[in-house]
Enzyme design. Structure first.
Site, mmCIF file in Angstrom:
data_model
loop_
_atom_site.group_PDB
_atom_site.id
_atom_site.type_symbol
_atom_site.label_atom_id
_atom_site.label_comp_id
_atom_site.label_asym_id
_atom_site.label_seq_id
_atom_site.Cartn_x
_atom_site.Cartn_y
_atom_site.Cartn_z
ATOM 1 N N ASN B 176 0.820 -1.219 0.000
ATOM 2 C CA ASN B 176 0.000 0.000 0.000
ATOM 3 C C ASN B 176 0.859 1.278 0.000
ATOM 4 O O ASN B 176 0.338 2.370 0.168
ATOM 5 C CB ASN B 176 -1.011 -0.007 1.160
ATOM 6 C CG ASN B 176 -0.345 0.053 2.521
ATOM 7 O OD1 ASN B 176 0.791 0.486 2.662
ATOM 8 N ND2 ASN B 176 -1.069 -0.394 3.545
ATOM 9 N N HIS B 252 -1.400 6.702 9.369
ATOM 10 C CA HIS B 252 -1.077 5.414 9.983
ATOM 11 C C HIS B 252 -1.438 5.496 11.470
ATOM 12 O O HIS B 252 -1.157 6.470 12.132
ATOM 13 C CB HIS B 252 0.412 5.105 9.825
ATOM 14 C CG HIS B 252 0.807 3.760 10.369
ATOM 15 N ND1 HIS B 252 0.873 2.637 9.584
ATOM 16 C CD2 HIS B 252 1.142 3.361 11.621
ATOM 17 C CE1 HIS B 252 1.248 1.610 10.331
ATOM 18 N NE2 HIS B 252 1.412 2.019 11.564
ATOM 19 N N ARG B 309 25.584 -30.561 26.709
ATOM 20 C CA ARG B 309 25.075 -30.405 25.343
ATOM 21 C C ARG B 309 24.992 -31.761 24.645
ATOM 22 O O ARG B 309 24.069 -32.021 23.878
ATOM 23 C CB ARG B 309 25.928 -29.416 24.548
ATOM 24 C CG ARG B 309 27.371 -29.833 24.360
ATOM 25 C CD ARG B 309 28.161 -28.746 23.612
ATOM 26 N NE ARG B 309 29.588 -29.003 23.671
ATOM 27 C CZ ARG B 309 30.378 -29.184 22.612
ATOM 28 N NH1 ARG B 309 29.877 -29.135 21.390
ATOM 29 N NH2 ARG B 309 31.660 -29.410 22.751
ATOM 30 N N SER B 336 27.281 -29.350 16.953
ATOM 31 C CA SER B 336 27.810 -28.792 18.210
ATOM 32 C C SER B 336 26.773 -28.851 19.322
ATOM 33 O O SER B 336 27.112 -29.031 20.484
ATOM 34 C CB SER B 336 28.234 -27.330 18.020
ATOM 35 O OG SER B 336 29.408 -27.244 17.250
ATOM 36 N N GLU B 357 18.448 -17.543 12.771
ATOM 37 C CA GLU B 357 17.870 -17.934 14.053
ATOM 38 C C GLU B 357 16.484 -17.362 14.277
ATOM 39 O O GLU B 357 15.665 -17.955 14.990
ATOM 40 C CB GLU B 357 18.803 -17.523 15.193
ATOM 41 C CG GLU B 357 20.154 -18.232 15.195
ATOM 42 C CD GLU B 357 21.167 -17.652 14.219
ATOM 43 O OE1 GLU B 357 20.868 -16.600 13.592
ATOM 44 O OE2 GLU B 357 22.255 -18.225 14.064
ATOM 45 N N GLN B 419 31.057 -15.746 21.007
ATOM 46 C CA GLN B 419 30.394 -17.049 21.059
ATOM 47 C C GLN B 419 29.905 -17.404 22.468
ATOM 48 O O GLN B 419 29.420 -18.507 22.695
ATOM 49 C CB GLN B 419 31.340 -18.164 20.571
ATOM 50 C CG GLN B 419 32.157 -17.808 19.348
ATOM 51 C CD GLN B 419 31.324 -17.639 18.101
ATOM 52 O OE1 GLN B 419 30.632 -18.549 17.690
ATOM 53 N NE2 GLN B 419 31.365 -16.457 17.502
#
Lengths: 609, 609
Positions: B176, B252, B309, B336, B357, B419
């Site tokens: 739009n 808006h 893990r 991992s 992600e 990390q």
């Protein structure tokens, strides 16, 4: 005299050898991703980039961002060979070396930390935007991986760069076909990547990433391209040059074993004995006027009703007038965050990031590396979108980066939970080294905006949607780490600590309770981090309990900050949002979640019962 | 008999009128963005979608996701006109109405909350992926805005959908031309959007979004397309149908003023008196075998060294064997995080999300709405990338959604700060209603994975990179909200609370101190949220102080959770990461940040001095 192709080829082998040796010595790291990029790095550092190896400032020089941060060993090797750094890359990843496992500003040649993929191009775009603003011809280069090209933020950066016609920006994508745990989505289908960049407004070329002559020619075309950023899609092979790893799965993040395996690999690469000297090259210096110190004076009347978000906009415009260093960026919310007030007075220093908050923060970080004081604003809840970027920005240790989130908490009302920031204080407090500020009225908002511009590192300011009464005189000061005790007496039974909208509820509760003969102390905790522990401990000692009231999740926000600050020396009762809010009027929601004056009165009485 | 075009046109006007009225009544909202989508909604709900207005489950039926959530009034209007809901849309945004300002599951027709842009398509892709898995022919539709198309997550979803050949997915982009604060990047250049979707592997068509016949034909082609998802780029006008707002800036999030302004606008739309009945349509039911209850039994020996893990991966594979409902998704870190162990036993139930992600979490949420128990895993630090998606997932109240973050904290070592998850506990604790678990050994890891699969809502599990000793017997149980007191005596001087790697340091400190005649209590706080307040209060009462030790930022994590839990009834000393870490060996970093046994011993002695 230009360097010979053969020398660049041999230098690539030397960089390969260095990356292989250093990762083996470290016992960890990513040699094969360095090996795929070796010719790209060789051509960049020893031919394409115009820079002075003795001057890491990047002033009037091309700058390079290693967006695929896990290729850090290659970067260190190239800088070492260029005589830009003295540390031997063999110290890679050692506790006593600046040459970390992923690039960080512990090396002065690193402007922005990388290692979370898809961020380097955003920062590079911010640098390129700022270089256009400043009128320098110096360029920006970013090297990405192909696995990285799956991150949506890459396309946010891409659209930003083409929208602003950043023809001083060149991206190289090292398409080596292999990710960490398997093949990438598109393998060696280079055209798919090129098509994407073209769809996002870039010039894009596919090139053999191991052919130094082809790379040089492509960089030449990139440099000659006007009006558009340029992407080189480089076809490469992971582990290039060593038969038993080249183009093979299972070699991501895996160094060669010391001894036979490494020696065999190095033998396949062959000797690479050469030294290339990088002749210092710079662009004509651009005269920059002194930026000026960002400063302002608030101009409000006590009792006047002004939303802190609006005061932010007013302050931002004032700061921009006082200092050329102040720039702003927003995610298509500038008429709600009031950052459009900067745009009104200094349109060239305002960047519209559209609805792409990750890139907005990345661009702001890039602006910061060019000496600017960037203010990035959107609804506070949408900074959650950029949390990884904020985290990486903290590692990047920018001189200045101010994030301003509006529309915090349930007090926004009818729009509902999706627009309510309830996690922003927790998320920003957890960022190491960040400063977290939360003004309650227009005067403190303006002062804290001024303070933020003069505070090193990352500063977060939380503003509110509703109008609130001005409670401070225009000359009041709000140092980082301070607080304001607004109500206090010798007989305070309880201390109520609020900030933003809840401060005003606490003041109203004070009045109600005073009429009933109950005195409470009221503290405006405008600085959540660092926190005014001394004042809180005094309150804990002098009153029976501290009641914290916050328009935020009870976890990780104002309440827990206070609880930690006075632990063992006072009781803290935390009031905040515990259940998922919904649409309603601000007053309905403040009441439901126990944040309004009536709820505070009741909570104080419970504490005294 | 198919509905006539004229009826669909008139229904669009009726939906427009409803959206205009309800926003005016609410005094807030976005009528003009509803007006641009009115024909799209009319065609979808009254022609294209095959569903039963009496059955919001979506079982064997097409489902619709309003990714541009601010058009909620249009959704409520369409559902009302289709007799799917009974609440009059005029109750929009009222505290007592399920029809919120942005879509939430307070209406059973809303599977995923929207209102943060760029998320609906990710969830829709997850639904479509799961429908392919389950073998149903029922389709998924998502309506996006053009401003929204600036979000990189849209392209993450797009590449996921084409990679998995989700031809049961149809996206409609309502182009739009106008965003919140101005024109979008590309205005009415529809081809730019189409080119982008094509570049990401979709079939894409430009269509007049106000032409019901054209829309119907395009939906027909979408339905007939095989092997690819389909995107309709619909050219529309914001505020369509009312001359003084149509295609105009400044409208808006602005309702018509009650009275003259609204009446004038409604008069321009004209009357729309019709009632269309949606005939219930469903796809052939697909026989789904009973999913089975997710269950497992750990099989370790005390003292065995296993990273949590890795135990996660082992547990996940076991759960997948016990229950068909268990599915997994990972962001190219499966080797991992060890989620590849599920892939090994049930490859069809594993989705590779590649390095994207945001979409990974959005897809997982979509899977959850199809009755699955999704496990989404990546490095814990990279969940920060998806924080906005996690926030919105919480509002969506999924039956199950398990997020598993590995490589937490400085104990990952040489890779460096980029990390290291140092904010994940703070960020997940702040999410309303989330459960936060943090196992310390392989047995507790497996048990907590099993528990997570059986716990409603969002569960976050933090796993660690280093191997740790098994300290629990295989039959030990770990209820949510519990803790384990591993060392305790009648004369404990201090309580040390740890989790994950720091628990093992606390146990080592216990041994060292015991040899010196100092007894400490050691608590494994495996459940950070909810927290075992009773055990902590007992410890606070019985020992001089509580020392919390966490491999996480000191703000918002384990320490502040404990400080809040025992506030006023005990002293808590918080040890955690305060300064930006760098590369080094895990033991160097654990030592530097005061997290190892020696540091705990020293801290205990300080507390006793």
């Amino acid at each position: 005299m230009p360097v010979a192709d053969a020398s660049l080829r041999l230098m690539a082998q030397k960089l390969r050898r260095s990356s292989m040796r250093s990762t083996t010595q470290a016992g960890s790291g990513h040699p094969t991703t360095c090996m795929s990029s070796a010719e790209i790095a060789s051509v960049l550092f020893f031919d394409e980039l115009r820079f002075d190896p003795k001057d890491p400032s990047g002033q009037d020089a091309d700058v390079f961002v290693l967006s695929k941060g896990h290729a850090a060993p290659l970067l260190w090797a190239a800088l070492y060979e260029a005589s830009a750094i003295e540390e031997d890359p063999i110290t890679l990843r050692r506790y006593d070396s600046p040459l970390e496992g992923h690039p960080t500003p512990n090396s002065p040649w690193v402007r922005v930390a990388t290692g979370s993929l898809g961020q380097g191009l955003c920062a590079a775009a911010g640098m390129a935007w700022t270089r256009k603003l400043d009128g320098t011809q110096a360029r920006v280069y970013a090297l990405l991986g192909d696995g990285e090209a799956a991150e949506g933020s890459v396309y946010e950066a891409a659209q930003f760069a083409s929208y602003f016609k950043l023809d001083n920006l060149c991206a190289i994508v090292d398409v080596n076909r292999l990710g960490q745990s398997g093949a990438t989505m598109y393998g060696h289908d280079l055209e798919t990547y090129a098509t994407r960049f073209r769809a996002f407004g870039w010039e894009a070329e596919v090139v053999d990433g191991h052919d130094v002559a082809a790379l040089r020619a492509a960089f030449g075309r990139a440099r000659a391209t006007s009006g558009k950023p340029f992407a080189l899609l480089a076809k490469t092979f992971k582990g290039k040059g060593v038969s038993f790893v080249e183009d093979k799965e299972g070699w991501h993040g895996r160094p060669f074993k010391a001894g036979e395996e490494l020696e065999k690999a190095l033998a396949e690469i062959g000797p690479a004995d050469l030294k290339l000297t990088v002749e210092p090259r710079k662009y004509p210096a651009v005269a920059k006027p002194a930026a000026g110190a960002p400063a302002l004076t608030p101009d409000y009347k006590l009792g006047q009703e002004v939303a802190t978000r609006e005061a932010y906009g007013t302050a931002l415009a004032k700061l921009a007038k006082s200092s050329n260093a102040v720039v702003a960026i927003d995610g298509d919310t500038k008429n709600s965050t009031f950052s459009d007030r900067l745009k009104a007075v200094a349109p060239e220093r305002f960047a519209e990031a559209f609805i792409a908050e990750q890139n907005m923060v990345g661009v702001a970080l890039g602006m910061a590396t060019e000496g600017k004081i960037p203010f990035a604003s959107t609804f506070a809840c949408f900074f959650t979108r950029a949390y990884d970027f904020i985290r990486m920005a903290a590692i990047s240790k920018p001189a200045h980066l101010v994030l301003v989130g509006s529309h915090a908490g349930v007090s926004i009302g009818e729009d509902g939970a999706s627009q309510m920031a309830l996690e922003d204080l927790a998320m920003m407090r957890a960022i190491l080294g960040a400063t977290v500020l939360y003004p309650s009225d227009a005067v403190s908002a303006e002062r804290l905006v001024e303070t933020a511009a003069n505070t090193p590192g990352i500063v977060y300011i939380r503003t509110s949607r509703p109008k609130t009464k001005v409670v401070y005189a225009n000359d009041e000061r709000f140092p980082v780490g301070g607080s304001k005790t607004l109500r206090s007496s010798g007989k305070d039974a309880v201390t109520v600590v609020g900030a933003g909208v809840t401060l005003h509820e606490a003041l109203a509760a004070h009045a109600t309770l005073a009429a009933e003969g109950i005195a409470i102390r009221v503290i405006d905790l405008y600085s959540l981090k660092p926190i005014d522990q001394a004042t809180l401990l005094k309150a804990a000692a002098e009153t029976r309990a501290i009641l914290t009231v916050e328009d935020h999740s009870v976890a990780g926000g104002l309440g827990e900050a206070v609880a930690a600050a006075v632990s063992g020396r006072g009781r803290v009762e935390i009031v905040g949002v515990k259940d998922m809010p919904r649409s309603g009027t601000p007053s309905e929601l403040m009441s439901e979640h126990g944040l309004d004056a009536a709820a505070i009165v009741a909570a104080v009485k419970r504490l005294l019962a």
